[in-house]
Design a protein around this motif. Structure first.
Motif, mmCIF file in Angstrom:
data_model
loop_
_atom_site.group_PDB
_atom_site.id
_atom_site.type_symbol
_atom_site.label_atom_id
_atom_site.label_comp_id
_atom_site.label_asym_id
_atom_site.label_seq_id
_atom_site.Cartn_x
_atom_site.Cartn_y
_atom_site.Cartn_z
ATOM 1 N N VAL A 30 -1.430 -12.679 37.580
ATOM 2 C CA VAL A 30 -1.666 -13.655 38.649
ATOM 3 C C VAL A 30 -1.551 -12.987 40.009
ATOM 4 N N TYR A 31 -0.512 -12.194 40.205
ATOM 5 C CA TYR A 31 -0.335 -11.526 41.490
ATOM 6 C C TYR A 31 -1.510 -10.604 41.813
ATOM 7 N N ASP A 32 -2.017 -9.906 40.806
ATOM 8 C CA ASP A 32 -3.195 -9.054 41.013
ATOM 9 C C ASP A 32 -4.382 -9.886 41.493
ATOM 10 N N ARG A 33 -4.563 -11.071 40.901
ATOM 11 C CA ARG A 33 -5.715 -11.908 41.253
ATOM 12 C C ARG A 33 -5.604 -12.477 42.658
ATOM 13 N N TYR A 34 -4.393 -12.498 43.192
ATOM 14 C CA TYR A 34 -4.197 -12.965 44.568
ATOM 15 C C TYR A 34 -4.196 -11.815 45.579
ATOM 16 N N GLY A 35 -4.526 -10.616 45.128
ATOM 17 C CA GLY A 35 -4.668 -9.501 46.051
ATOM 18 C C GLY A 35 -3.387 -8.768 46.400
ATOM 19 N N PHE A 36 -2.301 -9.017 45.652
ATOM 20 C CA PHE A 36 -1.055 -8.294 45.913
ATOM 21 C C PHE A 36 -1.070 -6.961 45.169
ATOM 22 N N ALA A 149 2.568 -19.012 42.758
ATOM 23 C CA ALA A 149 3.720 -19.397 41.940
ATOM 24 C C ALA A 149 3.339 -20.501 40.961
ATOM 25 N N SER A 150 2.542 -21.453 41.426
ATOM 26 C CA SER A 150 2.085 -22.538 40.553
ATOM 27 C C SER A 150 1.223 -21.998 39.417
ATOM 28 N N ASP A 151 0.334 -21.070 39.721
ATOM 29 C CA ASP A 151 -0.530 -20.489 38.688
ATOM 30 C C ASP A 151 0.287 -19.749 37.633
ATOM 31 N N VAL A 152 1.326 -19.040 38.068
ATOM 32 C CA VAL A 152 2.186 -18.333 37.119
ATOM 33 C C VAL A 152 2.807 -19.314 36.132
ATOM 34 N N LEU A 153 3.432 -20.359 36.655
ATOM 35 C CA LEU A 153 4.147 -21.292 35.786
ATOM 36 C C LEU A 153 3.194 -22.085 34.904
ATOM 37 N N THR A 154 2.051 -22.456 35.442
ATOM 38 C CA THR A 154 1.069 -23.188 34.641
ATOM 39 C C THR A 154 0.555 -22.326 33.498
ATOM 40 N N THR A 155 0.273 -21.058 33.774
ATOM 41 C CA THR A 155 -0.190 -20.138 32.736
ATOM 42 C C THR A 155 0.864 -19.955 31.644
ATOM 43 N N LEU A 156 2.133 -19.953 32.032
ATOM 44 C CA LEU A 156 3.209 -19.806 31.054
ATOM 45 C C LEU A 156 3.446 -21.084 30.255
ATOM 46 N N GLY A 157 2.873 -22.185 30.695
ATOM 47 C CA GLY A 157 3.012 -23.430 29.949
ATOM 48 C C GLY A 157 3.881 -24.484 30.590
ATOM 49 N N PHE A 158 4.362 -24.242 31.805
ATOM 50 C CA PHE A 158 5.184 -25.234 32.507
ATOM 51 C C PHE A 158 4.280 -26.324 33.106
ATOM 52 N N THR A 159 4.733 -27.565 33.012
ATOM 53 C CA THR A 159 3.998 -28.680 33.613
ATOM 54 C C THR A 159 4.879 -29.540 34.509
ATOM 55 N N ASP A 160 6.196 -29.433 34.360
ATOM 56 C CA ASP A 160 7.112 -30.360 35.045
ATOM 57 C C ASP A 160 7.894 -29.710 36.168
ATOM 58 N N PHE A 161 7.346 -28.666 36.760
ATOM 59 C CA PHE A 161 8.069 -27.985 37.829
ATOM 60 C C PHE A 161 7.779 -28.636 39.178
ATOM 61 N N THR A 162 8.732 -28.484 40.084
ATOM 62 C CA THR A 162 8.604 -29.015 41.444
ATOM 63 C C THR A 162 8.769 -27.874 42.440
#
Length: 445
Positions: A30-36, A149-162
């Motif tokens: 994910v970080y690579d895709r955001y240019g980091f 950060a949202s993309d990381v957690l969504t890819t890992l399977g998290f749905t209920d994060f704030t």
């Protein structure tokens, strides 16, 4: 002699490392895709690099390294284990400023050390997964970080994060509005930062020792607390009313509103929640601050914010900067408890095991294992001849789904017998077909 690691430290067994590498792989992608771009710094820093950057509470948690050799008797420290990855980054920016682009973006995934009290999901040695953007004060930076950060957690399977959002200047303005002197702001924020860990009453009790006698600690804290059912817009409206009759400028609310608006165009849109009680105890934050939480974990999965003054401590001039960090161990704890890891990561060390019929079949077993590995399969070879029942039992104990047998008949015919331990079925196939046969069966599950 004790065999346990030091308190707050851990040994990592193979399954632990597989899970960690899986999560790190998702984060890095994910970080690579955001240019980091990647960066690494030494585990040890000069102690002067770290001291004074984290506030009084942070200074107490730095692991100091005593002088060595002829200077050991002084009992003084000149080095320290890094406390986080942000201060070392600030040092790097100051050291290599001529080599870095105007807008520098980096990610860094390395362990850090804190002399903290160990607890569930909290260790003295742990990995941080940081992203930082240097050189721009635009709110686009914060919006992009929340999205990543949202993309990381969504890819890992998290749905209920704030993603809790606040602003350091808003905290300062609210403390000023409550009548708290500026020289007490830092101590008050350290206490308010404990709100989600120790609760309202304990925070009020601790605030009493920080605020002056003419400030009501409970009333002051209530300014920061808002019902979770309120929308972000409703919270902004309430905050604007707080500042209507005061001389404290409320322009920071415009920044928060703009950041929320930008985030509507990203994957973070449904997760952003304005939370005036979010403090984050580190003293170097100057602007927007963020923290990610899930319902069943005290504390956070990660957090960050803008720190425009930190690099200036090394460089002598202000440099805009913003960063976000995941605590890898906390993600691993929650994913383990929720059984979120794919079976290929958590359940088995190999896709297939090649049995050893006798010593005469060693060459065929090794050759077949090589062919399977060239097809990117994970392959183990049982290292010595034994009864097939024992070899099957060993593979089953390690959750390896397939075993391959090359007995005398298979050796003569150029075939191999493949047994699927999950359903107990076996089939004899041409040995050259074994890689595609195994991969097809794996893809069905």
């Amino acid at each position: 002699m004790a065999t346990q690691p030091a308190r707050g430290m851990r040994d990592f067994l193979p399954e632990d490392i597989r899970r960690r590498e899986y999560v790190v792989g998702v984060i890095r992608d994910v970080y690579d895709r955001y240019g980091f771009e990647p960066l690494e710094t030494p585990a040890v820093e000069n102690i002067d690099t770290l001291l004074g950057k984290y506030g009084d509470e942070g200074n107490k948690l730095i692991f100091k390294i005593l002088k060595r050799g002829e200077h050991e008797a002084t009992g003084q420290a000149d080095l320290a284990l890094r406390y986080d990855l942000t201060v070392p980054l600030a040092r790097v920016v100051a050291e290599y400023q001529a080599k870095l682009p105007k807008f520098s973006k980096r990610y860094q995934i390395q362990p850090v050390w804190r002399a903290d009290r160990p607890a569930r999901g909290r260790f003295r040695e742990f990995y941080q997964c940081d992203i930082d953007a240097i050189g721009s004060s635009s709110l686009v930076v914060e919006a992009e970080m929340c999205a990543a950060a949202s993309d990381v957690l969504t890819t890992l399977g998290f749905t209920d994060f704030t993603i809790r959002l606040n602003h350091r200047r808003l905290l300062t303005q609210m403390l000023t509005l409550s009548g708290l002197p500026e020289n007490s702001h830092g101590a008050a924020l350290v206490v308010i930062d404990k709100l989600d860990k120790v609760g309202r009453e304990n925070v009020i009790a601790e605030l009493v020792g920080v605020v002056s006698g003419n400030v009501n600690a409970g009333k002051m804290l209530d300014m920061f607390l808002m019902e979770s059912v309120l929308s972000n817009e409703e919270k902004l409206q309430r905050l604007r009313r707080y500042f209507e009759s005061s001389l404290v400028p409320a322009d920071v609310l415009d920044d928060l509103a703009a950041l929320l608006k930008l985030s509507e165009q990203t994957s973070a849109a449904d997760h952003m929640r304005l939370d005036p009680s979010l403090a984050r105890g580190l003293s170097y934050y100057t602007g927007a601050i963020m923290e990610i939480t899930v319902p069943d974990l005290p504390g956070s999965l990660g957090g960050g914010g803008r720190y425009d003054n930190l690099i200036g401590l090394f460089l002598g001039r202000e440099v805009p900067a913003c960063g976000f960090s995941f605590g890898l161990e906390r993600i691993l704890v929650v994913m383990d408890e929720r059984t979120m890891f794919p079976e290929s990561v958590a359940g088995r060390s190999a896709d297939v095991m090649v049995t050893l019929w006798n010593q005469q079949s060693e060459s065929e077993a090794i050759a077949l294992a090589g062919a399977l590995r060239r097809e990117r399969l994970r392959v183990d070879v049982y290292p010595e001849p034994d009864k097939l029942g024992k070899q099957f039992k060993y593979a089953s104990s390690r959750n390896i789904p397939f075993v391959i047998v090359i007995g005398d008949d298979e050796k003569a015919a150029g075939t191999a017998t493949v047994k699927d331990l999950r359903i107990g079925e076996q089939q004899t196939i041409a040995r050259s077909d074994a890689p595609s046969f195994i991969r097809q069966r794996l893809s069905r599950n």
